[in-house]
Write an enzyme that holds these catalytic residues in place. Structure first.
Site, PDB file in Angstrom:
ATOM      1  N   VAL A  16       0.884  -1.311  -0.068  1.00 24.63           N
ATOM      2  CA  VAL A  16      -0.012   0.070  -0.010  1.00 24.63           C
ATOM      3  C   VAL A  16       0.868   0.994  -0.181  1.00 24.63           C
ATOM      4  CG1 VAL A  16      -1.551   1.293   1.401  1.00 24.63           C
ATOM      5  CG2 VAL A  16      -2.003  -1.255   1.179  1.00 24.63           C
ATOM      6  N   ARG A  47      10.609  -1.245   8.206  1.00 27.74           N
ATOM      7  CA  ARG A  47      11.746  -2.009   9.008  1.00 27.74           C
ATOM      8  C   ARG A  47      13.123  -2.065   8.368  1.00 27.74           C
ATOM      9  NH1 ARG A  47       6.890  -6.253  10.207  1.00 27.74           N
ATOM     10  NH2 ARG A  47       7.195  -6.260   7.954  1.00 27.74           N
ATOM     11  N   LYS A 104      -7.234  -0.911   9.441  1.00 30.76           N
ATOM     12  CA  LYS A 104      -8.398  -1.375   9.906  1.00 30.76           C
ATOM     13  C   LYS A 104      -8.346  -1.732  11.586  1.00 30.76           C
ATOM     14  CE  LYS A 104      -7.479  -4.177   7.058  1.00 30.76           C
ATOM     15  NZ  LYS A 104      -7.358  -4.633   5.858  1.00 30.76           N
ATOM     16  N   VAL A 130     -11.308   0.487   4.984  1.00 29.45           N
ATOM     17  CA  VAL A 130     -12.338  -0.286   4.845  1.00 29.45           C
ATOM     18  C   VAL A 130     -12.837  -0.560   3.265  1.00 29.45           C
ATOM     19  CG1 VAL A 130     -15.080  -0.539   4.991  1.00 29.45           C
ATOM     20  CG2 VAL A 130     -13.651   0.589   6.658  1.00 29.45           C
ATOM     21  N   GLY A 184      -1.377 -13.031  -4.398  1.00 29.30           N
ATOM     22  CA  GLY A 184      -1.114 -12.040  -3.361  1.00 29.30           C
ATOM     23  C   GLY A 184      -2.545 -11.525  -2.831  1.00 29.30           C
ATOM     24  N   ASP A 198     -10.891  -9.924  10.199  1.00 31.11           N
ATOM     25  CA  ASP A 198     -10.365  -8.631   9.164  1.00 31.11           C
ATOM     26  C   ASP A 198     -12.040  -7.741   8.968  1.00 31.11           C
ATOM     27  OD1 ASP A 198      -8.855  -7.633   6.947  1.00 31.11           O
ATOM     28  OD2 ASP A 198     -10.691  -8.099   6.032  1.00 31.11           O
ATOM     29  N   LYS A 202     -13.736  -3.866   9.904  1.00 25.78           N
ATOM     30  CA  LYS A 202     -14.422  -3.209   8.917  1.00 25.78           C
ATOM     31  C   LYS A 202     -15.494  -2.616   9.138  1.00 25.78           C
ATOM     32  CE  LYS A 202     -11.176  -5.116   5.222  1.00 25.78           C
ATOM     33  NZ  LYS A 202     -11.167  -5.996   4.043  1.00 25.78           N
ATOM     34  N   GLY A 293      -5.531  -4.419  -2.707  1.00 20.62           N
ATOM     35  CA  GLY A 293      -4.574  -3.964  -3.638  1.00 20.62           C
ATOM     36  C   GLY A 293      -4.008  -2.671  -3.466  1.00 20.62           C
TER      37      GLY A 293
HETATM   38  N1  LIG Z   1      -2.710  -4.972   0.729  1.00 21.19           N
HETATM   39  C1  LIG Z   1      -3.874  -4.471   0.808  1.00 21.19           C
HETATM   40  O1  LIG Z   1      -4.665  -4.675  -0.309  1.00 21.19           O
HETATM   41  C2  LIG Z   1      -4.667  -3.398   1.853  1.00 21.19           C
HETATM   42  C3  LIG Z   1      -5.934  -2.885   1.441  1.00 21.19           C
HETATM   43  C4  LIG Z   1      -6.444  -1.915   2.457  1.00 21.19           C
HETATM   44  C5  LIG Z   1      -5.927  -1.829   3.525  1.00 21.19           C
HETATM   45  N2  LIG Z   1      -4.388  -2.759   4.022  1.00 21.19           N
HETATM   46  C6  LIG Z   1      -4.037  -2.208   5.203  1.00 21.19           C
HETATM   47  O2  LIG Z   1      -2.740  -1.351   4.844  1.00 21.19           O
HETATM   48  C7  LIG Z   1      -1.583  -1.751   5.917  1.00 21.19           C
HETATM   49  C8  LIG Z   1      -0.342  -2.057   5.070  1.00 21.19           C
HETATM   50  O3  LIG Z   1      -0.846  -2.964   4.280  1.00 21.19           O
HETATM   51  P1  LIG Z   1       0.564  -3.699   3.102  1.00 21.19           P
HETATM   52  O4  LIG Z   1      -0.308  -4.718   2.527  1.00 21.19           O
HETATM   53  O5  LIG Z   1       0.748  -2.560   2.304  1.00 21.19           O
HETATM   54  O6  LIG Z   1       1.574  -4.454   3.850  1.00 21.19           O
HETATM   55  P2  LIG Z   1       3.019  -4.998   3.655  1.00 21.19           P
HETATM   56  O7  LIG Z   1       3.113  -5.073   2.246  1.00 21.19           O
HETATM   57  O8  LIG Z   1       3.547  -5.968   4.776  1.00 21.19           O
HETATM   58  O9  LIG Z   1       3.686  -3.156   3.976  1.00 21.19           O
HETATM   59  C9  LIG Z   1       4.097  -3.118   5.529  1.00 21.19           C
HETATM   60  C10 LIG Z   1       4.853  -1.925   5.592  1.00 21.19           C
HETATM   61  O10 LIG Z   1       5.002  -1.386   6.743  1.00 21.19           O
HETATM   62  C11 LIG Z   1       6.299  -1.434   7.171  1.00 21.19           C
HETATM   63  N3  LIG Z   1       6.309  -1.476   8.563  1.00 21.19           N
HETATM   64  C12 LIG Z   1       5.844  -2.448   9.291  1.00 21.19           C
HETATM   65  N4  LIG Z   1       6.035  -2.465  10.774  1.00 21.19           N
HETATM   66  C13 LIG Z   1       6.683  -1.440  10.896  1.00 21.19           C
HETATM   67  C14 LIG Z   1       7.510  -0.604  11.829  1.00 21.19           C
HETATM   68  N5  LIG Z   1       7.420  -1.173  13.147  1.00 21.19           N
HETATM   69  N6  LIG Z   1       8.273   0.326  11.732  1.00 21.19           N
HETATM   70  C15 LIG Z   1       8.501   0.956  10.311  1.00 21.19           C
HETATM   71  N7  LIG Z   1       7.862   0.270   9.333  1.00 21.19           N
HETATM   72  C16 LIG Z   1       7.184  -0.746   9.465  1.00 21.19           C
HETATM   73  C17 LIG Z   1       7.165  -2.573   6.559  1.00 21.19           C
HETATM   74  O11 LIG Z   1       8.455  -2.538   6.307  1.00 21.19           O
HETATM   75  P3  LIG Z   1       9.229  -3.576   5.655  1.00 21.19           P
HETATM   76  O12 LIG Z   1       9.076  -3.356   4.077  1.00 21.19           O
HETATM   77  O13 LIG Z   1      10.864  -3.188   5.753  1.00 21.19           O
HETATM   78  O14 LIG Z   1       8.958  -4.833   6.163  1.00 21.19           O
HETATM   79  C18 LIG Z   1       6.369  -2.477   5.062  1.00 21.19           C
HETATM   80  O15 LIG Z   1       7.009  -1.443   4.289  1.00 21.19           O
HETATM   81  C19 LIG Z   1      -2.222  -2.865   6.768  1.00 21.19           C
HETATM   82  O16 LIG Z   1      -2.897  -2.199   7.847  1.00 21.19           O
HETATM   83  C20 LIG Z   1      -3.306  -3.391   5.955  1.00 21.19           C
HETATM   84  O17 LIG Z   1      -4.388  -4.142   6.569  1.00 21.19           O
HETATM   85  C21 LIG Z   1      -3.862  -3.232   3.034  1.00 21.19           C
END
Ligand SMILES: NC(=O)c1ccc[n+]([C@@H]2O[C@H](COP(=O)([O-])OP(=O)(O)OC[C@H]3O[C@@H](n4cnc5c(N)ncnc54)[C@H](OP(=O)(O)O)[C@@H]3O)[C@@H](O)[C@H]2O)c1
Length: 322
Positions: A16, A47, A104, A130, A184, A198, A202, A293
């Site tokens: 995201v 991280r 969420k 959401v 994915g 999840d 929402k 996505g």
């Molecule tokens: N993916 C989706 O389709 C989607 C849709 C709607 C909402 N969301 C929400 O959006 C959020 C992110 O989702 P995502 O899919 O993008 O997850 P992701 O791909 O796992 O990315 C998470 C990011 O956060 C970083 N991170 C995690 N813990 C951290 C910390 N303690 N300090 C600094 N950075 C940290 C990670 O760093 P590293 O890269 O170094 O590991 C990574 O860059 C979640 O809450 C998810 O529920 C996701």
């Protein structure tokens, strides 16, 4: 005169956060024209600061808490999903910054954030949390603000929809789960998708906004999809989130339901989420679209960032005027 600059701090640059950062760069001139100010991505927390990201390496830090506390950051955008994000967001809000989040579980498990949604706090925005790009939070928050909402129903978890439709087509659960992983659509650990938590987070956020009363994820009665896996081949099964209000009490649940084909929710497939709201004047309203996505969620984050930046601009101008 040079346009004012709104400084952004991004926490998380994964699926995201990366999509959001890319869109900020691509749309920079357009967003500046629409806002009347320049959006400047000043810091990005991850991280692993060694990994390649779509932002300059010089912006990276592994200290998310420092971004939250930095008085020079006007808007904090959180897309990490880390449980500590609740603390970071409260820190940022506490020092007067505006906040945008896609997480969420963080919102739906933090009473102080839900209270801000109840108050329509212009410094907290969470559309991406959401149904990703489907603008249902904003519709409840703004377009339907003068309405009486009777009920909310939604298919809000794309992973369970994907699995149930694959089982309906005759695939085994393990094969369907492997496909969801390789496409994915699910995390390495799919528990929160399968057990309903999840979707519970929402629907809790939607209830909070619609009925202006804080509803925590834990207030939602949840049944996951495991019980219907053996019968999913019958077809029509979806994990449905439902909420109604009776007086001051909100009743929200998430459970598998076998839907009739005439039900608008039955059109949910793959990562497409469907949400239906019934309101006294507007009647039945239905939204559908990509519920997951990077690009779809970035759409919500960019829109929310503009709203948050407008609030930051007002504060900036008030300071200058004072
Ligand atoms: N993916 C989706 O389709 C989607 C849709 C709607 C909402 N969301 C929400 O959006 C959020 C992110 O989702 P995502 O899919 O993008 O997850 P992701 O791909 O796992 O990315 C998470 C990011 O956060 C970083 N991170 C995690 N813990 C951290 C910390 N303690 N300090 C600094 N950075 C940290 C990670 O760093 P590293 O890269 O170094 O590991 C990574 O860059 C979640 O809450 C998810 O529920 C996701």
């Amino acid at each position: 005169m040079a346009p004012p600059v709104i400084r952004l701090g991004l926490i998380g640059c994964g699926t995201v956060g990366s999509a959001f950062a890319e869109q900020l760069l691509v749309r920079e001139p357009l967003l500046a024209r629409r806002l009347g100010a320049r959006l400047h991505l000043a810091r990005v927390a991850v991280r692993d600061t060694k990994r390649l990201r779509p932002v300059s390496r010089t912006l990276l830090t592994d200290d998310a808490a420092a971004i939250a506390a930095d008085p020079d950051i006007d808007v904090v955008i959180e897309a990490s999903g880390d449980a500590r994000a609740s603390e970071w967001l409260r820190t940022a809000l506490g020092r007067g910054a505006a906040v945008v989040t896609a997480s969420k579980q963080v919102v739906a498990r933090t009473p102080a954030l839900l209270e801000r949604l109840v108050r329509r706090d212009q410094r907290l925005w969470c559309e991406g949390a959401v149904a990703a790009g489907v603008p249902v939070v904003r519709a409840l928050r703004e377009s339907l603000a003068g309405e009486e909402v009777h009920s909310i129903r939604g298919v809000l978890n794309g992973t369970s929809t994907f699995l149930l439709t694959r089982l309906e087509a005759g695939q085994t659960f393990d094969a369907a789960l492997a496909d969801a992983r390789s496409l994915g659509y699910t995390e390495a650990d799919p528990t929160s998708d399968l057990d309903g938590s999840d979707a519970a987070a929402k629907i809790a956020i939607l209830c909070t906004v619609a009925w202006r009363t804080p509803v925590l994820a834990d207030d939602v009665t949840v049944t996951g999809i495991s019980g219907v896996i053996p019968v999913a081949r019958e077809g029509g099964w979806r994990l449905v989130a439902t909420a109604t209000r009776d007086g001051d009490r909100v009743y929200a649940k998430v459970a598998p339901e076998r839907l009739l084909t005439a039900d608008p929710l039955s059109s949910a497939h793959g990562v497409v989420n469907v949400v239906e709201v019934k309101a006294s004047l507007a009647g039945a309203l239905t939204w559908s679209g990509a519920g997951a996505g990077g690009a779809a969620t970035a759409s919500a984050l960019v829109g929310d960032t503009l709203s948050a930046a407008r609030q930051a601009l007002r504060r900036l101008r008030a300071r200058v005027a004072a």
